[in-house]
Design a protein around this motif. Sequence first.
Motif, short mmCIF file in Angstrom:
data_model
loop_
_atom_site.label_atom_id
_atom_site.label_comp_id
_atom_site.label_asym_id
_atom_site.label_seq_id
_atom_site.Cartn_x
_atom_site.Cartn_y
_atom_site.Cartn_z
N MET C 215 10.20 2.20 1.07
CA MET C 215 9.53 2.55 1.97
C MET C 215 8.28 2.04 2.35
O MET C 215 7.76 2.33 3.56
CB MET C 215 9.18 3.96 1.46
CG MET C 215 9.97 5.48 1.65
SD MET C 215 10.61 5.19 3.31
CE MET C 215 9.67 6.17 4.09
N PRO C 216 7.57 1.25 1.17
CA PRO C 216 6.11 0.63 1.88
C PRO C 216 6.80 -0.30 2.92
O PRO C 216 5.76 -0.47 3.77
CB PRO C 216 5.71 -0.30 0.66
CG PRO C 216 6.47 0.63 -0.56
CD PRO C 216 7.76 1.25 0.03
N GLY C 217 7.82 -0.93 3.00
CA GLY C 217 8.14 -2.01 4.24
C GLY C 217 8.28 -0.94 5.29
O GLY C 217 8.11 -1.41 6.22
N VAL C 218 8.93 0.12 5.29
CA VAL C 218 9.22 0.96 6.42
C VAL C 218 7.98 1.38 7.03
O VAL C 218 7.69 1.54 8.19
CB VAL C 218 10.02 2.18 6.05
CG1 VAL C 218 10.41 3.11 7.29
CG2 VAL C 218 11.52 1.72 5.53
N ILE C 219 7.04 1.74 5.86
CA ILE C 219 5.55 2.13 6.60
C ILE C 219 4.86 1.05 7.29
O ILE C 219 4.29 1.20 8.35
CB ILE C 219 4.72 2.76 5.58
CG1 ILE C 219 5.42 4.14 4.96
CG2 ILE C 219 3.36 3.07 5.88
CD1 ILE C 219 4.92 4.66 3.99
N ALA C 220 5.03 -0.26 6.78
CA ALA C 220 4.45 -1.38 7.18
C ALA C 220 4.96 -1.62 8.65
O ALA C 220 4.29 -1.71 9.85
CB ALA C 220 4.56 -2.37 6.57
N ALA C 221 6.26 -1.49 8.84
CA ALA C 221 7.07 -1.76 9.95
C ALA C 221 6.44 -0.68 11.18
O ALA C 221 6.40 -1.04 12.25
CB ALA C 221 8.56 -1.38 9.72
#
Lengths: 268, 366, 294
Positions: C215-221
Amino acid sequence: MKFPALKTYTVAYLLFLYAPILLLPIFAFNDSKIIAFPLQGFTTGWFRMMWADDALFKALRNSLIVGISTSIMATTLGIFAARASTRYAFPGKAAGLGLIMLPMVLPEMIMSMSMLVVFLAIGIPLNLFTIILGHVLVCTPFAVAILTSAFQSLDKSLEEAAQDLGEGPFSTFWRVILPLVMPGIISSALITFTISLDEFIIAFFLGGTETTLSVYIFGQFRFPARVPSIMALGTILVCLSIALLTTAEYFRRRGIARTGAKDTGGFL
Amino acid sequence: MTFSSKSETMIEFRDVHKYYGEYHALRGINASIKAGEFFSLLGPSGCGKTTLLRTVAGFEGISSGAVMVDGRDMADVPPNHRPTNMVFQSYAIFPHLTVEENVGFGLRKDPRSKEEKAREVGKTLELVGLTGFGKRAAHALSGGQRQRVALARALILKPKVLLLDEPLSALDKKIREQMQVELIKLQREVGITFVLVTHDQEEALVMSDRIAVMFDGEIAQMDEPERLYRKPASQRVANFIGTMNFLPTRILSDGARVATEVQGLGLVEVDASQVSGAATAGQPVVGFRPETLTILYEGQQATDREAWATVREVVYYGDMTYYDVVIDGTDRELRLSMRNVFGRPVLDIGTRTRVGWSPGALVLFR
Amino acid sequence: MTNPNRTRLWRSEGASGLTLISPPLIYAVLMLAAPLATMAVYSVFTDGYLTIEPILTAQNYIDTWTDVLYRSVMLRSLLVSVFVTAATVILAYPVAYFVSFNVDPSKKSMWLFLITIPFWTSYLIRVFMWKVILGYNGVINSGLKALHIIDQPLGWLNYNVGAMVLTLAHAYAPFAILPIYVALEKIDRSLMEAGQDLGETRWTTFLRVTLPLSMPGVIAAVLIVFIPTIGDYVTPNLIGGGKIPMIANAIEKLMLKADNKPLGSAIAISAMLIVGLVSVLFLFLNRRFMRGQR
């Protein structure tokens, strides 16, 4: 864990990514003024038409001036920021770095308009120099990001070892740090150059009567008759940026191999 | 080459304190290290041993006190002007240079000719057993080889002190043991003062002339290895160095001879010289090493005193056997080590046996 | 306790840090902070004929938030960005997953390289290509006609919000793939084996283990796609044919063509506030996810 359908999906996705780029050369060599199927036969006429336009070469020259200046200045500023952020603790560090990195997340329209307002208010004439000012602002965060990872992969004890062996701070930087981050510097220079070359909004609004390559291309879109020669120009640009990127990637990997770090892939 | 004799002081810490913000990392270190000595700083991680080493190299400033090297206060001397060199835990081999260039790195300002410097590099490589490796790229070396390069690179500058920050911790057990012996030999050969940081008590015992055991930013004991092992200054030190058994004790009378009542062992009188520092829990205990207990087989007489015990656990090591035994009247398992001798059986779990012990081998913590 | 040595060392470290960072920092202050401050000041001034009167007013902000024209531009920009972000991130996730989990480690950088190449080719030309592809007499329509699948060109392909979303989703694709990929790479592979070992299927393992951890990656994206999309200028201009303006087009029009700099500044500042608010919201979400993992 493998999901076999994923590979098919990814290939389809890549096709979607590449579709516009793959169509470029097809229509650049197509003997028709209209960009449409069916194809009408092979021609190199559009390349000749493109080549015959003096305005293109003036724009290209401007872009090179802007791109090279931007690349040198942004990378230099980036070295300062990356070194400060990876090596030193100082008051206001987070806020300062935040401001330097801010252009990465601000719409270019807002930055260019705010700069324009100030330039107009204090009477700075708009020309290539003002474009460079804007481009350095936009490119510095990218330089900082690339260089920070280069400086970060440096083991701090290498620096201490150099000092321990009798080198002062300056010669330590010169003999140990610089050679080790050189690949990062080169890839930063190439990437900021590419960004500057591609940038349109700032060049369009802060350039006054001066035209860069992207502003030239945008101008050509208004004339349907010029579209095929833009296809030809686009084909050449795509080839050039792939060549530039491959070089940047080569230096990045060599840098990783040299410091013995693990490849984490990608520029961003 | 001339080296100072062992009686001269090479490094002196005078009431050294170091704060990181609120954190008190070094709490009044006083110690002196003699010239030509192999000195170790031993302690668990976070005890301040590496910080102390780095104050000598100049990579850490101190909050108060003084660090003297060869009689000179180092307060205003930057790392590049100190007469010390360091072998880093990560070795810090410059990855963009060859082995030769790494070893010769510190010779840049040396006035000698290129050829002489090259000869010096060759000689130093020979000293650390890397002859023929000069042209190798640094990143193509094994862990043991990197360590030798790091050593050579520091030694070539003929420092007054060589600082070693956990130099062997990244190596495999076999190579580590081999390097321990080589380091001792090398130190004798060059005669330079070595200061070694390690968390491995065995390594410290094997290699050092003297050891400073550190806990929580303080030196808990500074002694020769044998004394450190024989008579730890506190129960905490005893626990950190090797294995020690403890039994609760009541002190009956003080004086030149101290009379105590030890759980399971009864009334014991020990010499005042056997009395050491603090017990961890505040209640007095006596401590003794596994090898001071012996199993008495049938017909064997105790050299001193004996007690009945039950075997609870047997760990067979080939040359040695370790037993965990419980002496009658106590509830604690005590570790006992016996050299295996042909014709003498290894006891089974549950066996009742007599064990021999000696009041002279006890240390009393109070 | 006085410790001259310590303060001296610390001071020298702080001083070196500040000296080092000052060139880029001074540059950012002069070229970014000062102009933005000027704009903020303009936004509360009154527009006069050819001049800006230094009379404080909130009218520009009132206009920005109440005038139907500007409100619809703002809403459209938000809507387009939300669509683009959702499309980009959802389409990108499987690709990032594929590269991270199904590609041989030695070939990963090659795949990433392939994904990033289109991003580094001229943005203008890529956007223009979509205009050419989707146009009334464009590549798709003419192609379908040549294949006798349709008789009349499909009118709904171009000059609408959908075409803009498609173009922007294409433009920012690598921005979404890379952060998700990085987050997926960080996940310990044994966690997934543990998931299956504990009785989950591959799909439920993905839902219960992999997805939450990435999820951290998704949010960054989401952030990385959302922010530049909302300020995009070229796509509404070329693909929307100038008839479906977004915030950037409105700002340009007011600042230059209409020469109403105070109102233009108010819109720009408002846009920055919206972007800032969304960013803070997502950064907050990200922090919660990160905390859950520690």
